[in-house]
Design an enzyme around this catalytic site. Structure first.
Site, PDB file in Angstrom:
ATOM      1  N   THR A   1       1.020  -1.145  -0.022  1.00 36.64           N
ATOM      2  CA  THR A   1       0.274   0.059  -0.170  1.00 36.64           C
ATOM      3  C   THR A   1       0.996   1.225  -0.016  1.00 36.64           C
ATOM      4  O   THR A   1       1.795   1.032   0.416  1.00 36.64           O
ATOM      5  CB  THR A   1      -0.862  -0.066   1.214  1.00 36.64           C
ATOM      6  OG1 THR A   1      -1.777  -1.084   1.272  1.00 36.64           O
ATOM      7  CG2 THR A   1      -1.521   1.210   1.376  1.00 36.64           C
TER       8      THR A   1
ATOM      9  N   ASP B   1      -8.661  -1.197   4.934  1.00 33.99           N
ATOM     10  CA  ASP B   1      -8.634  -0.017   5.712  1.00 33.99           C
ATOM     11  C   ASP B   1      -8.374   0.865   4.590  1.00 33.99           C
ATOM     12  O   ASP B   1      -8.653   2.219   5.144  1.00 33.99           O
ATOM     13  CB  ASP B   1      -7.600  -0.219   6.725  1.00 33.99           C
ATOM     14  CG  ASP B   1      -6.127  -0.500   6.440  1.00 33.99           C
ATOM     15  OD1 ASP B   1      -5.827  -1.261   5.444  1.00 33.99           O
ATOM     16  OD2 ASP B   1      -5.292   0.076   6.782  1.00 33.99           O
TER      17      ASP B   1
ATOM     18  N   THR C   1      -0.529   1.324   6.575  1.00 31.04           N
ATOM     19  CA  THR C   1      -0.523   0.144   5.603  1.00 31.04           C
ATOM     20  C   THR C   1      -0.053  -1.055   6.525  1.00 31.04           C
ATOM     21  O   THR C   1       0.501  -0.888   7.586  1.00 31.04           O
ATOM     22  CB  THR C   1       0.950   0.435   4.749  1.00 31.04           C
ATOM     23  OG1 THR C   1       1.303  -0.883   4.148  1.00 31.04           O
ATOM     24  CG2 THR C   1       2.182   0.846   5.319  1.00 31.04           C
TER      25      THR C   1
END
Lengths: 331, 331
Positions: free
Chosen positions: A197, A228, A248
């Site tokens: 991420t 998320d 992340t």
């Protein structure tokens, strides 16, 4: 006497330079996970450093010239989305069905305005789509084909799904699915995920914070899983009154612990410093749960935090007082 | 002397009964919005009271007999999902495209485990699906057809989309789309929404909190819009260490302000009482922004809060020390 005067001057100078916030600051990440010096050769390490540095350059350019933290976050993340090294945009991981389903969100610390997209497959820059949702729709979070229709209507760049394909991520999926066949293997049991991420947090010359996050999610994810990254308060949060965070890691734990909001709530309500709040959440709460990952964070004082409980986190920082710096492993 | 002894006994009794928490407690809501005595006739009001009471009875039955707060929340919400009066399950509002797209989430205060579904169209009970995600998948949030595939695999009840249809909500969509044609009308400008999201928070005999929320979202919503109901920390949050919250209202504001988590963070980090924390967020923060709606909340002391900044909120409460009570309007 002259010696004493010099000493006092020096003390005042040192004290001022430490307490006055920088004019602007930027922190980026390209994911946390099992990142060791032993698993990346020198050439690969150099590539990561270079891409992170390019993201810093893009954001620095915006902030140095007086641009907004939102523009800096967007510019930095777009560099990382376009790099095949990271699990966002091109180079995203594959779902169980062999698709790339992308999530992103962005938040404006001035007024807590926010935008997010989840499960999009043909929008070239998910972070640009999240920003369009924030600025040009009455909604905060759009998903799937609906979000893609919105992006088309707003004139965002649309690409073929194949744009996001990389051989490396395809092989990751094959490996993950082979492991699933083994006894006692499960999605949760796999330790082979690379959390790539990407995200950025910025403070601009006007004293405004912003945060953004973009991801392909988790290799082999199923059932329209949303992690998320597009969840405001979990993967992304920004409020001038407290802090800006981009996360992340293993997203399910970050949602359950409302990680980004929790860090800023500890600053806002418990009077914790930003480094302490981040360490409490990432080390004391997430780590014992098994919630592997990390965060980057900034406050309006320009405190830059990069906290992670995994072996490594691709990261970089720059400010009006600190030259660009990138790092991959612990310390 | 005898008089004095009696007085002291009475004082002790009163003091104990006020400070000791109830053995169990349950609060439910059926949405907040422009709910006036003038817009609902006596028969309609009676219907709302009756449905809310049925939800309380279902949850009360679980809690009284020693069942879990999770079971109570699920049972109460399923009653409201099945009632055509509320904007959840049967009776959900229609999207811009004339579909019913349902969102729900649930959270366990013991371990902060959580589950959510977004944009599902054929699952009879979205709250049951959210719970299955929590208990029987490695993920927290599933969306769209993927979430439906998961529900099918887990044996949850699947229905035709027509199951959710009600003439009244269809007419709401027609009105909303006619209003869109008028100059200066916008999704944000419309004041005609009825926020009929449903939710429940419960405290069980073991001292565990749980919260859940289920909704059809916003009439005329577009582009795969996801509201606050399935977002952990926005529409739903539960942690034994702070509180349990279920929200209803203009979801975009509730996401931006991470309403459910914010209330519990004020309790956890700022030492606010639950009623004060709820009032701060709903009245002092959301109302000035234009964030219409409300919340129900509970803590492990059994404090029951029903706070809203709209004209009314369909709501009800019951505990081991308080008979079932339902209300529709202010005070």
């Amino acid at each position: 006497m002259r010696y004493l005067t010099s000493l006092i001057s020096l003390l005042i100078l040192t004290s001022c330079s430490q307490s006055a916030p920088p004019d602007w600051a930027l922190v980026v990440h390209g994911g946390a996970g099992t990142i060791h010096a032993s698993t990346l050769n020198a050439e690969q390490q150099a590539q990561y450093h270079q891409s992170l540095d390019e993201a810093l350059v893009a954001g620095e350019h915006v902030l140095e010239s007086g641009g907004s933290s939102l523009d800096a976050v967007t510019a930095a993340i777009q560099v990382l989305e376009q790099s095949p090294l990271f699990n966002a945009g091109r180079g995203a991981v594959f779902t169980h069905e062999g698709r790339n389903e992308l999530d992103a969100s962005i938040m404006d610390g001035r007024d807590l305005n926010a935008g997010a997209v989840a499960g999009v497959t043909v929008i070239k820059s998910p972070i640009a789509a999240a920003r369009a949702v924030m600025e040009d729709s009455p909604h905060v979070m759009l998903s799937g084909v609906g979000a893609e229709e919105f992006a088309r209507e707003r004139g965002l760049e649309i690409v073929e799904p194949a744009y996001f394909y990389t051989e490396r991520r395809w092989q990751d999926l094959q490996k993950a699915q082979q492991n699933e066949q083994k006894p006692q293997a499960s999605l949760q049991g796999s330790k082979d995920w690379k959390f790539g991420t990407v995200g950025a947090v910025a403070l601009d010359r006007d004293g405004n914070l912003a945060a953004g996050t973009s991801t392909g999610g988790m290799t082999n994810k199923r059932w329209g899983r949303i992690g998320d990254a597009p969840v405001i308060g979990a993967g992304t949060y920004a409020a001038n009154e407290s802090c800006a965070v981009s996360a992340t890691g293993h997203g399910e734990y970050f949602i359950r612990r409302t990680v980004a909001r929790d860090i800023c709530a500890r600053v806002q309500f418990a009077g914790a410093s930003l480094p302490d709040a981040a360490a409490q959440v990432i080390q004391d709460i997430l780590k014992p749960m098994g919630g592997e990952g990390g965060i980057i964070a900034l406050d309006t004082q320009g405190n830059m935090v990069m906290e992670f409980n995994s072996a490594g986190m691709f990261r970089g920082s720059v400010s009006s007082r600190q030259a660009r710096h990138t790092a991959l492993f612990h310390k």
